[in-house]
Design an enzyme around this catalytic site. Structure first.
Site, PDB file in Angstrom:
ATOM      1  N   GLU A 183       0.492  -1.376  15.782  1.00 16.96           N
ATOM      2  CA  GLU A 183      -0.060  -0.291  15.375  1.00 16.96           C
ATOM      3  C   GLU A 183      -1.193   0.097  16.660  1.00 16.96           C
ATOM      4  O   GLU A 183      -1.345   1.144  16.985  1.00 16.96           O
ATOM      5  CB  GLU A 183      -1.084  -0.325  14.160  1.00 16.96           C
ATOM      6  N   CYS A 203       0.764  -1.220  -0.102  1.00 15.62           N
ATOM      7  CA  CYS A 203       0.036   0.169   0.000  1.00 15.62           C
ATOM      8  C   CYS A 203       0.880   1.177  -0.086  1.00 15.62           C
ATOM      9  O   CYS A 203       2.243   1.124   0.125  1.00 15.62           O
ATOM     10  CB  CYS A 203      -0.815   0.039   1.285  1.00 15.62           C
TER      11      CYS A 203
END
Ligand code: SF4
Length: 310
Positions: free
Chosen positions: A130, A17
């Site tokens: 994350e 990405c």
């Protein structure tokens, strides 16, 4: 046994990405520019091939700020808790922040909600970098992480306004279910859909492809949350799906009676690894299988903003 494989289909969206591409570029450039030691806190992205490649280019890996021998540390695409930045500053390390802009966006949302007095429920994996970084934006006790619907039902309203956020790589269908239940349990709860566009596109592409093939191969690291999610989603609509690091992990027994194979890759997987899987399958078919590659264009537009250096 003679192979029955005739078709290999790639997903419409797969592989790196924009956030991952950006983080790797930042790490490579930092490795070239800096004279002293350069280390990433944990993995720049969750892919062993990428981490090894960086190690060969002057970009090492440490597990904590305390382990850094000095010089520069790079905050990976998944981000880091505020406490880590403070510790690195105290130690006088230069910090290059390669956090994905979409992760920064969630962190900002969390800080704003906290400032506005909200209690936050975060849908994610507490062990994922994350999520640890996002939770690390909030004071102790103001954010609770839930992994599934069952855990949501154990959350108690502690007399504050409530908000729901999510890990960028969460399952979009599951998040919709969690959101509905949260609205029932906590009327007035604010739902912030923070699943990133790249994740959504890769999941949607798998949902389109997997029902059409006999076997799905998902190329990605076993530590990659979004790759594992692609495997799990594939299994709901395809009779078999496996997560593999590389072509070397394909078990030929998986291909017994298989006519068509779908191939996708997590957002942290270099294209070369997916291509090697396709090459392996073509060779397995005796060179006869057709490879179908849809027009592959990501819609996500993350500006390639410069990293912050402190
Ligand atoms: S998956 Fe989404 S949030 Fe994670 S690095 Fe890629 S673009 Fe950023």
């Amino acid at each position: 046994m003679r192979s029955k494989l005739t078709t290999i289909r790639l997903a419409r969206h797969y592989g790196f990405c924009m956030g991952v591409t950006r983080a790797i570029r930042i790490a490579l450039r930092t490795g070239e520019d800096k004279v002293g030691p350069v280390n990433v806190i944990h993995d720049i992205v969750h892919n062993d091939t990428v981490v090894k490649d960086l190690a060969e280019r002057n970009v090492g890996r440490v597990v904590s700020v305390a382990d850094a021998p000095g010089g520069t540390i790079i905050v990976p695409a998944h981000g880091a808790p505020l406490a880590l930045f403070e510790e690195a500053q105290r130690r006088g390390l230069e910090i290059i922040d390669a956090t994905c802009p979409l992760v920064i966006k969630i962190q900002r949302i969390v800080r704003r909600l906290i400032d506005d007095g909200y209690q936050i429920i975060h849908f994610g994996d507490l062990h994922h970098d994350e999520t640890r970084a996002v939770v690390g934006q909030a004071p102790e006790g103001r954010m609770v992480v839930i992994h599934d619907l069952r855990e949501l039902q154990t959350v108690r309203n502690i007399d504050r306004k409530m908000a729901l956020t999510s890990q960028t790589t969460a399952d979009a269908v599951e998040f919709a279910r969690i959101s509905r239940e949260a609205a029932r349990l906590f009327p007035g709860i604010i739902v912030c859909d923070t699943i990133c566009n790249a994740t959504g596109q890769r999941q949607k592409a798998v949902l389109e492809l997997a029902p059409e093939v006999d076997l799905m191969l998902i190329v990605g690291s076993h530590s990659s949350a979004n790759s594992k999610r692609l495997r799990d989603i594939s299994r709901t609509v395809c009779r078999a799906a496996y997560l593999i690091n590389s072509a070397g992990e394909i078990d030929p027994a998986w291909l017994d009676d298989v006519v068509s194979v779908g191939v996708t890759a997590g957002a942290s997987t270099p294209d070369v690894l997916a291509e090697e899987v396709v090459d392996w399958l073509v060779a397995y078919s005796g060179g006869t299988a057709e490879v179908i590659r849809p027009d592959r264009r990501d819609d996500e537009t993350i500006e390639m903003i410069e990293p912050a250096s402190e």
